[in-house]
Design a protein around this motif. Structure first.
Motif, mmCIF file in Angstrom:
data_model
loop_
_atom_site.group_PDB
_atom_site.id
_atom_site.type_symbol
_atom_site.label_atom_id
_atom_site.label_comp_id
_atom_site.label_asym_id
_atom_site.label_seq_id
_atom_site.Cartn_x
_atom_site.Cartn_y
_atom_site.Cartn_z
ATOM 1 N N ALA A 58 0.705 -1.170 0.258
ATOM 2 C CA ALA A 58 -0.072 -0.003 0.323
ATOM 3 C C ALA A 58 0.942 1.271 0.240
ATOM 4 O O ALA A 58 0.225 2.064 -0.412
ATOM 5 C CB ALA A 58 -0.725 -0.260 1.204
ATOM 6 N N VAL A 59 1.973 1.228 0.673
ATOM 7 C CA VAL A 59 2.584 2.447 1.118
ATOM 8 C C VAL A 59 3.135 2.615 -0.408
ATOM 9 O O VAL A 59 3.520 3.447 -1.159
ATOM 10 C CB VAL A 59 3.761 2.515 2.436
ATOM 11 N N GLN A 60 3.631 1.396 -1.208
ATOM 12 C CA GLN A 60 4.375 1.594 -2.416
ATOM 13 C C GLN A 60 3.238 2.182 -3.172
ATOM 14 O O GLN A 60 3.839 3.031 -4.848
ATOM 15 C CB GLN A 60 5.009 0.168 -3.022
ATOM 16 N N ARG A 61 2.424 1.874 -3.429
ATOM 17 C CA ARG A 61 1.046 1.924 -4.462
ATOM 18 C C ARG A 61 0.598 3.245 -4.250
ATOM 19 O O ARG A 61 0.454 4.143 -5.523
ATOM 20 C CB ARG A 61 0.183 0.913 -4.545
ATOM 21 N N PHE A 62 0.873 4.315 -2.821
ATOM 22 C CA PHE A 62 -0.398 4.865 -2.739
ATOM 23 C C PHE A 62 0.917 6.030 -1.695
ATOM 24 O O PHE A 62 0.329 7.612 -1.869
ATOM 25 C CB PHE A 62 -1.673 4.381 -1.948
ATOM 26 N N GLY A 63 1.967 5.208 -2.110
ATOM 27 C CA GLY A 63 2.381 6.675 -0.704
ATOM 28 C C GLY A 63 1.811 7.046 0.566
ATOM 29 O O GLY A 63 1.512 6.474 1.016
ATOM 30 N N ALA A 64 2.381 8.238 0.666
ATOM 31 C CA ALA A 64 2.034 8.506 1.778
ATOM 32 C C ALA A 64 0.818 8.760 1.693
ATOM 33 O O ALA A 64 0.203 9.176 3.113
ATOM 34 C CB ALA A 64 2.311 10.017 1.892
ATOM 35 N N HIS A 65 -0.357 8.644 0.362
ATOM 36 C CA HIS A 65 -1.573 8.786 0.932
ATOM 37 C C HIS A 65 -2.584 7.173 1.200
ATOM 38 O O HIS A 65 -3.676 7.390 1.051
ATOM 39 C CB HIS A 65 -2.117 9.245 -0.121
ATOM 40 N N ASP A 66 -1.690 6.525 1.201
ATOM 41 C CA ASP A 66 -2.828 4.926 1.868
ATOM 42 C C ASP A 66 -3.314 4.300 2.711
ATOM 43 O O ASP A 66 -4.311 4.185 2.495
ATOM 44 C CB ASP A 66 -1.051 4.127 1.893
ATOM 45 N N LYS A 67 -2.921 5.782 4.219
ATOM 46 C CA LYS A 67 -3.959 5.830 4.693
ATOM 47 C C LYS A 67 -5.429 6.918 4.422
ATOM 48 O O LYS A 67 -6.424 6.369 4.269
ATOM 49 C CB LYS A 67 -3.374 6.013 6.381
ATOM 50 N N THR A 68 -5.758 7.418 3.465
ATOM 51 C CA THR A 68 -6.154 8.595 3.201
ATOM 52 C C THR A 68 -7.405 7.646 2.068
ATOM 53 O O THR A 68 -8.239 7.264 2.020
ATOM 54 C CB THR A 68 -5.561 9.250 1.956
ATOM 55 N N VAL A 69 -5.961 6.337 1.244
ATOM 56 C CA VAL A 69 -7.404 5.375 0.720
ATOM 57 C C VAL A 69 -7.989 4.561 0.678
ATOM 58 O O VAL A 69 -8.888 4.293 0.976
ATOM 59 C CB VAL A 69 -5.860 4.788 -0.625
#
Length: 83
Positions: A58-69
């Motif tokens: 999730a961190v690799q795919r969405f970066g800093a926005h992983d928790k937002t997603v």
């Protein structure tokens, strides 16, 4: 009443009850602080229980926005019955 109609009434009642419970929880969170909101508390617990490899993806795919997603997709997953 037919079986299909009974099931539909049950589904609508369940979704309405869940929405009301979340609304009450958000109202309580407005009075006590945003970190006590039901979506935040349950989401944080789910993130803590998520396997490490999935968190890393999730961190690799969405970066800093992983928790937002995660938090924005949660109501959709809950209404589909996958939580």
């Amino acid at each position: 009443m037919g079986k299909l109609r009974t099931a539909a009434v049950g589904a609508v009642t369940g979704l309405g009850s869940a929405a009301a419970a979340l609304a009450c929880g958000d109202l309580a969170a407005a009075l006590t602080g945003p970190t006590s909101a039901p979506v935040v508390v349950v989401g944080s617990a789910a993130i803590d229980l998520t396997p490490t490899w999935l968190k890393e993806f999730a961190v690799q795919r969405f970066g800093a926005h992983d928790k937002t997603v995660f938090f924005r997709s949660r109501p959709n997953r809950a209404s589909c019955g996958s939580e």
